[in-house]
Design an enzyme around this catalytic site. Structure first.
Site: not given
Ligand code: NAD
Length: 490
Positions: A180, A289, A255, A390
């Site tokens: 997804k 990130c 991650e 963040e």
């Molecule tokens: P998010 O956690 O809101 O969503 C990430 C994904 O998870 C999306 O596909 C979302 O639909 C899904 N999701 C959300 N809630 C869920 C749940 N309860 N169960 C299963 N899936 C769920 O994050 P975002 O806003 O899309 O991305 C930004 C965040 O990602 C920032 O915190 C950033 O630091 C982090 N990030 C980390 C890395 C890394 O490699 N460490 C890389 C890129 C982004």
């Protein structure tokens, strides 16, 4: 496919076919550059996830028995097709995410191709161990078998780049997938389905379901037969997923978020540091990130750095992502723009001083887009929210330090531990900081230079586990010890 003019309906990709969600329920997809709805995506339910799971489970026996050469050839073909369609995919990514088209063309899409090409090669070199139990006439070897059906969930900031970073090793290792992408940036994952068909990836190996995290994502995480979850996203979401997955004994790779220090000493290469720091602060609108969002500068060069940094940042052009001279495009969504602005709003109360930026930007002919000036805030207390939480936007803080000890303390004094950048030419300092920084990745005199063989991931609240290289192939395989005892020679 005409991308730029008409409304796009994105469908789920299940068993090699593009299908509507079972309940015919749809979500709007926005173009961040102008705030307009330009397409619809499935709001998939548990039934859609179940269909994707069934297709994956059916494909598994055959896919897990394909030769490594066959798998490798298909992954290479996918990589080639991504590169062949680079202009089209970069335009799609830029439109869906708001990032400058040049960035998508130079970074996101080439990296998506590299992810497939890298794991096409890596799987042919992946091997397991053997251990002879001397004195027992026994030989152990480790079988590394694919897990079965695995779930991959990715965020919106580097959509195709991070989606493929998970699915390429998962497929290479012989798994079948329910994947997804973020509901905020679903487009290039959708286009990848067509590429996979063109490359001859067998039906059901990769299944892509679109929808909200709290419903579609949750259905993947709670599915009893999906035995491993590879997740990239926010720390809070990671904690929710871990809470569900742990008692179901799922293998988890998380991650998560970061609040990375960029530590600048006076003895480093100043010009290179300055140029790189502009990039590490504001690339992709600060929505990476790995961005160095806390800039810590040695006191002796603090005022000079402050002056020069502001000067360089003031030259960045905020504008329409599809213009080639745009440095900073649109933030990904109206909600995210609000979130980032809310941090700028608390700056003064938190003891911060806005040195540059801080305001929304109105771009001609794109008045409803989500634009924000690159913003620099000077702070003096590391405990302020601006330095502890963040923000994930084009906002950095500046702070000075006097000694190595103070710099190290400030760098580590957050709950996150994803990456750190260090600018110095002092070898002893390089080694001491490298060993003591609480981070999964330390860059010295560079930033975001990635070698795909290296372990990638964070410490502390930035995650659990590592992606990249053989670490990813280890995650996506289950090790099994085979112990064979043989008769002693007579
Ligand atoms: P998010 O956690 O809101 O969503 C990430 C994904 O998870 C999306 O596909 C979302 O639909 C899904 N999701 C959300 N809630 C869920 C749940 N309860 N169960 C299963 N899936 C769920 O994050 P975002 O806003 O899309 O991305 C930004 C965040 O990602 C920032 O915190 C950033 O630091 C982090 N990030 C980390 C890395 C890394 O490699 N460490 C890389 C890129 C982004």
């Amino acid at each position: 496919m005409e991308l730029m003019s008409k409304m796009m309906t994105i469908k789920n990709y299940i068993n090699g076919e593009f299908v509507n969600p079972t309940q015919d329920n749809w979500l709007d997809n926005y173009n961040p550059s102008n705030g307009e709805i330009y397409g619809q995506i499935p709001n998939s339910t548990q039934d859609d996830v179940e269909n994707a799971y069934q297709a994956a489970a059916k494909a598994f026996l055959s896919w897990s028995n394909t030769t490594l050469e066959e798998r490798s050839n298909i992954l290479s073909k996918i990589a080639d097709l991504i590169l062949q369609k680079i202009d089209f995919l970069a335009a799609a990514e830029s439109k869906d995410n708001g990032k400058p088209i040049l960035l998508a063309k130079q970074v996101d899409i080439p990296r998506a191709a590299s992810n497939f090409q890298f794991f096409a090669n890596a799987i042919t070199q992946f091997s397991s161990e053997s251990h002879e139990s001397v004195g027992f006439n026994a030989m152990n070897f480790t079988l590394r078998q694919p897990i079965g059906v695995v779930g991959c969930i990715s965020p919106w900031n580097l959509p195709l780049y991070l989606f493929t970073w998970k699915i390429a090793p998962a497929i290479a290792a012989g798994n079948c997938l329910v994947a997804k992408p973020s509901e905020i940036t679903p487009m290039t994952a959708y286009l990848l389905g067509e590429i996979c068909n063109e490359a001859g990836l067998p039906k059901g190996v990769l299944n892509i379901v679109h929808g909200l995290g709290t419903s579609t994502g949750q259905a993947i995480v709670t599915h009893p037969k999906i035995k491993a979850i590879s997740f990239t996203g926010g720390t809070k979401t990671g904690a929710q997923i871990a809470k569900i997955a742990a008692p179901m004994f799922k293998k988890l790779s998380l991650e998560l978020g970061g609040k990375n220090p960029n530590i600048i000493f006076a003895d480093g290469d100043y010009d290179k540091m300055l140029t790189t720091t502009v990039r590490s602060s504001f690339s992709n609108q600060g929505q990476i990130c790995l961005c160095g969002s806390r800039i810590l500068v040695e006191e002796s060069i603090y005022e000079k750095f402050k002056f020069d940094f502001i000067q360089k940042v003031s030259e960045l052009k905020v504008g329409n992502p599809s213009s080639l001279d745009t440095n900073i495009g649109a933030l990904v969504s109206a909600a995210h723009l609000q979130k980032v602005k809310s941090y700028i709003d608390i700056a003064e109360n938190e003891g911060g001083k806005i040195l540059f930026g801080g305001d929304s930007v109105t771009v001609k002919n794109f008045e409803n887009g989500y634009y924000l000036q690159p913003t620099i805030i000077e702070v003096s207390d590391n405990n302020c929210r601006l330095n502890q939480e963040e923000i994930f936007g084009p906002v950095v803080t500046l702070m000075s330090f006097k000694t190595d000890e103070e710099a190290l303390f400030l760098a580590n004094d957050v709950k996150y531990g994803l990456s750190a950048t260090l600018w110095t030419n002092n070898l002893n300092r390089t080694m001491q900081f490298s060993k003591q920084l609480q981070a999964g990745i330390v860059w010295v005199n560079t930033w975001m230079l990635r070698d795909l063989r290296t372990p990638f991931g964070g410490a502390k609240d930035s995650g659990v586990g590592r992606e990249g290289g053989f670490e990813a192939l280890r995650f996506f395989t289950e090790p099994k010890n085979i112990c064979i005892q043989y008769e002693s020679p007579s």
